[in-house]
Design a protein around this motif. Structure first.
Motif, mmCIF file in Angstrom:
data_model
loop_
_atom_site.group_PDB
_atom_site.id
_atom_site.type_symbol
_atom_site.label_atom_id
_atom_site.label_comp_id
_atom_site.label_asym_id
_atom_site.label_seq_id
_atom_site.Cartn_x
_atom_site.Cartn_y
_atom_site.Cartn_z
ATOM 1 N N TYR A 228 -15.610 18.703 -21.286
ATOM 2 C CA TYR A 228 -14.609 19.335 -20.431
ATOM 3 C C TYR A 228 -15.259 19.944 -19.187
ATOM 4 C CZ TYR A 228 -10.969 18.804 -23.988
ATOM 5 O OH TYR A 228 -10.047 18.288 -24.868
ATOM 6 N N LYS A 229 -16.447 20.520 -19.353
ATOM 7 C CA LYS A 229 -17.163 21.057 -18.193
ATOM 8 C C LYS A 229 -17.523 19.930 -17.235
ATOM 9 C CE LYS A 229 -21.185 23.758 -16.736
ATOM 10 N NZ LYS A 229 -21.523 22.795 -15.669
ATOM 11 N N PHE A 230 -17.966 18.784 -17.799
ATOM 12 C CA PHE A 230 -18.274 17.612 -16.976
ATOM 13 C C PHE A 230 -17.045 17.192 -16.169
ATOM 14 C CE2 PHE A 230 -17.720 12.951 -16.879
ATOM 15 C CZ PHE A 230 -18.754 12.591 -16.025
ATOM 16 N N LEU A 231 -15.883 17.175 -16.804
ATOM 17 C CA LEU A 231 -14.650 16.802 -16.108
ATOM 18 C C LEU A 231 -14.343 17.770 -14.969
ATOM 19 C CD1 LEU A 231 -12.327 15.806 -19.088
ATOM 20 C CD2 LEU A 231 -13.283 14.270 -17.373
ATOM 21 N N ARG A 232 -14.454 19.058 -15.248
ATOM 22 C CA ARG A 232 -14.171 20.044 -14.203
ATOM 23 C C ARG A 232 -15.141 19.886 -13.039
ATOM 24 N NH1 ARG A 232 -14.049 23.375 -18.924
ATOM 25 N NH2 ARG A 232 -11.895 23.699 -19.629
ATOM 26 N N GLN A 234 -16.277 17.221 -12.016
ATOM 27 C CA GLN A 234 -15.845 16.023 -11.292
ATOM 28 C C GLN A 234 -14.470 16.213 -10.655
ATOM 29 O OE1 GLN A 234 -18.037 13.480 -10.996
ATOM 30 N NE2 GLN A 234 -19.425 14.770 -12.218
ATOM 31 N N GLY A 235 -13.963 17.443 -10.684
ATOM 32 C CA GLY A 235 -12.668 17.725 -10.067
ATOM 33 C C GLY A 235 -11.488 17.297 -10.910
ATOM 34 N N GLN A 236 -11.696 17.113 -12.236
ATOM 35 C CA GLN A 236 -10.627 16.682 -13.121
ATOM 36 C C GLN A 236 -10.182 17.837 -14.027
ATOM 37 O OE1 GLN A 236 -9.319 13.608 -12.796
ATOM 38 N NE2 GLN A 236 -10.840 13.189 -11.188
ATOM 39 N N ASP A 237 -8.923 17.793 -14.435
ATOM 40 C CA ASP A 237 -8.364 18.810 -15.308
ATOM 41 C C ASP A 237 -8.306 18.267 -16.741
ATOM 42 O OD1 ASP A 237 -6.979 20.752 -16.648
ATOM 43 O OD2 ASP A 237 -5.085 20.457 -15.566
ATOM 44 N N PRO A 238 -9.076 18.819 -17.671
ATOM 45 C CA PRO A 238 -9.055 18.321 -19.052
ATOM 46 C C PRO A 238 -7.685 18.397 -19.715
ATOM 47 C CG PRO A 238 -10.930 19.785 -18.697
ATOM 48 C CD PRO A 238 -10.045 19.908 -17.486
ATOM 49 N N GLU A 239 -6.803 19.220 -19.194
ATOM 50 C CA GLU A 239 -5.467 19.357 -19.788
ATOM 51 C C GLU A 239 -4.474 18.331 -19.244
ATOM 52 O OE1 GLU A 239 -5.024 21.415 -22.260
ATOM 53 O OE2 GLU A 239 -7.114 22.091 -22.044
ATOM 54 N N ASN A 240 -4.901 17.510 -18.303
ATOM 55 C CA ASN A 240 -4.015 16.523 -17.688
ATOM 56 C C ASN A 240 -3.814 15.344 -18.646
ATOM 57 O OD1 ASN A 240 -2.651 14.682 -16.132
ATOM 58 N ND2 ASN A 240 -4.228 14.509 -14.545
ATOM 59 N N PRO A 241 -2.602 15.129 -19.178
ATOM 60 C CA PRO A 241 -2.382 14.037 -20.140
ATOM 61 C C PRO A 241 -2.582 12.657 -19.527
ATOM 62 C CG PRO A 241 -0.288 15.038 -19.499
ATOM 63 C CD PRO A 241 -1.369 15.899 -18.932
ATOM 64 N N ASP A 242 -2.510 12.557 -18.198
ATOM 65 C CA ASP A 242 -2.702 11.256 -17.553
ATOM 66 C C ASP A 242 -4.138 10.749 -17.665
ATOM 67 O OD1 ASP A 242 -0.056 11.164 -16.824
ATOM 68 O OD2 ASP A 242 -0.398 11.986 -14.806
ATOM 69 N N LEU A 243 -5.084 11.625 -18.020
ATOM 70 C CA LEU A 243 -6.470 11.190 -18.207
ATOM 71 C C LEU A 243 -6.648 10.434 -19.517
ATOM 72 C CD1 LEU A 243 -8.588 14.227 -16.919
ATOM 73 C CD2 LEU A 243 -7.816 12.204 -15.685
ATOM 74 N N ARG A 244 -5.688 10.542 -20.427
ATOM 75 C CA ARG A 244 -5.724 9.827 -21.717
ATOM 76 C C ARG A 244 -7.062 10.044 -22.427
ATOM 77 N NH1 ARG A 244 -1.313 5.796 -20.972
ATOM 78 N NH2 ARG A 244 -0.027 6.872 -19.455
ATOM 79 N N LEU A 245 -7.434 11.269 -22.642
ATOM 80 C CA LEU A 245 -8.744 11.597 -23.212
ATOM 81 C C LEU A 245 -8.741 11.417 -24.723
ATOM 82 C CD1 LEU A 245 -9.517 14.843 -21.183
ATOM 83 C CD2 LEU A 245 -10.154 12.486 -20.639
#
Length: 408
Positions: A228-232, A234-245
């Motif tokens: 999740y820190k890696f995502l942040r 990279q400017g990404q939100d770990p809570e965004n469902p569109d990322l399909r994590l």
């Protein structure tokens, strides 16, 4: 592996809309007898080791270089593994393939043999990564990956994004990543600095393909935190469902065997005997996969060099794409009017006839006979060139392009 005997595992399909869509698509693929390829990825005791994967990788590179649509790939696999090498090869694959909805010019210009070789590079990269991680960490992911040739895919509704999860059980069947590129999770694991931003693609399609994840334990919370820190970063939100994590669960394993026993038995066998689908207790469909060599070996078969005689036919082996290295036993041998004998894929059989640079010419003549050449004139494959043919599903083989390339 026939020496290990049959080992049977069963799953219960989850009661969800996506699971039912997937099951219907899987049934249709089995009913149409589409070729399957089943990869056993990350099993230390599998006979498909790094030497085997390196050989397959190098065969794919030679085919791609031979076709000449892409700058020559100079890297070669050597039976060892480095993540840097894997990332470079996956980057080659991304450039060669392009996007599933908009393939690259390299891919569009390639023959069926070349297209299969491009996909093979991707398979080898991921299987090398998984195998190496298994040796380094007994708690790494092991998976059995089911892929289908010429399958149909449909858009996965955005509403399903919220159902992706890292909380999957041992042996769960999950939706296969049927895209070109990597998920954010794979980029994180691979520490991939070679990938383009557009090469990171959340899973947004559903088809008949699936993965069975044999995870010895849950992914540690600390690993998820680092991700999740890696995502942040990279400017990404770990809570965004569109990322399909994470993964999309489709079915749950039902067994009393221990995790260790299952991993040991599945890895040793590294092959599929039978697939059965049940509706309640009633058998819905059954397929013997041992009769389909592509299920165990992949969609492309590169046959060893053979010397052909006047009037000889080519022996096929029921792979969607087969490449034959051939040379005449004298100058300009003419093949039989019936070009091939042996099993084929009725609605999707492509063959490439390749004469090495040091070989002797091979001639094909038009014929009205079944499995003959359907063309306006004879075709001559000169040394160092090839001819690609596609079976029309009923009677004949048709040329896809004139001989070209330099196969050494």
């Amino acid at each position: 592996s026939p020496d290990e005997g049959i080992y049977t595992l069963s799953w219960k399909v989850l009661n969800s809309e996506a699971s039912l869509i997937w099951l219907r698509l899987l049934f249709q693929s089995l009913e149409k007898d589409l070729p399957f390829y089943v990869r056993f990825s990350g099993f230390e005791n599998s006979p498909k080791d790094l030497n085997y994967l390196s050989q397959k990788m190098n065969e794919a590179i030679e085919i791609i270089n031979f076709e000449g649509h892409y700058p020559p790939i100079t890297e070669r696999a050597d039976g060892t593994f480095s993540q840097e090498f894997a990332n470079i090869m996956h980057h080659h694959f991304e450039l060669l393939f392009g996007d599933a909805k908009n393939p690259s010019q390299y891919y569009r210009d390639s023959s069926p043999m070349g297209k299969s070789a491009i996909s093979l590079i991707n398979h080898c990269v991921h299987d090398m990564e998984a195998l190496t991680r298994a040796f380094e960490n007994k708690n790494s992911t092991r998976a059995v990956v089911f892929e289908v040739n010429d399958r149909k895919q449909y858009a996965l509704p955005s509403a399903f994004g919220k159902d992706f999860t890292f909380d999957i059980g041992f042996g769960d069947i999950c939706l296969h990543y049927g895209l070109v590129g990597k998920t954010w999770w794979e980029v994180f694991l691979d520490e991939d600095e070679e990938i383009f931003e557009e090469g990171i693609r959340p899973l947004d399609v559903i088809g008949p393909e699936f993965d069975i994840h044999f995870l010895p334990q849950k992914i540690p919370a600390k690993t998820i935190e680092r991700f999740y820190k890696f995502l942040r970063d990279q400017g990404q939100d770990p809570e965004n469902p569109d990322l399909r994590l994470g993964f999309y669960r489709l079915a749950q394993l039902e067994t009393n065997d221990s995790h260790e026993e299952i991993i040991e038995k599945v890895g040793k066998r590294s092959g599929i005997k039978t697939i059965r689908l049940y509706q309640n207790e009633k058998l819905w469909i059954e397929k013997d996969m041992s009769e389909r060599p592509s299920c165990q070996e992949g969609f492309l078969r590169l046959n060893p060099l053979q010397t052909v005689k006047e009037g000889q036919s080519i022996q096929t082996h029921a792979f969607p794409t087969e490449a034959f290295l051939i040379t005449g036993d004298k100058e300009e041998v003419t093949l039989n009017e019936v070009l091939t004998t042996g099993p084929i894929i009725p609605n999707g059989h492509a063959i490439s006839l390749v004469v090495p640079k040091e070989g002797k010419s091979v001639r094909l003549i038009p014929s009205e006979k079944k499995r003959g050449l359907h063309s306006g004139g004879p075709e001559v494959i000169e040394p160092g060139s090839s001819l690609h043919l596609m079976y029309d599903g009923e009677l004949w083989y048709n040329p896809l392009r004139k001989p070209k390339g330099q196969y050494t």
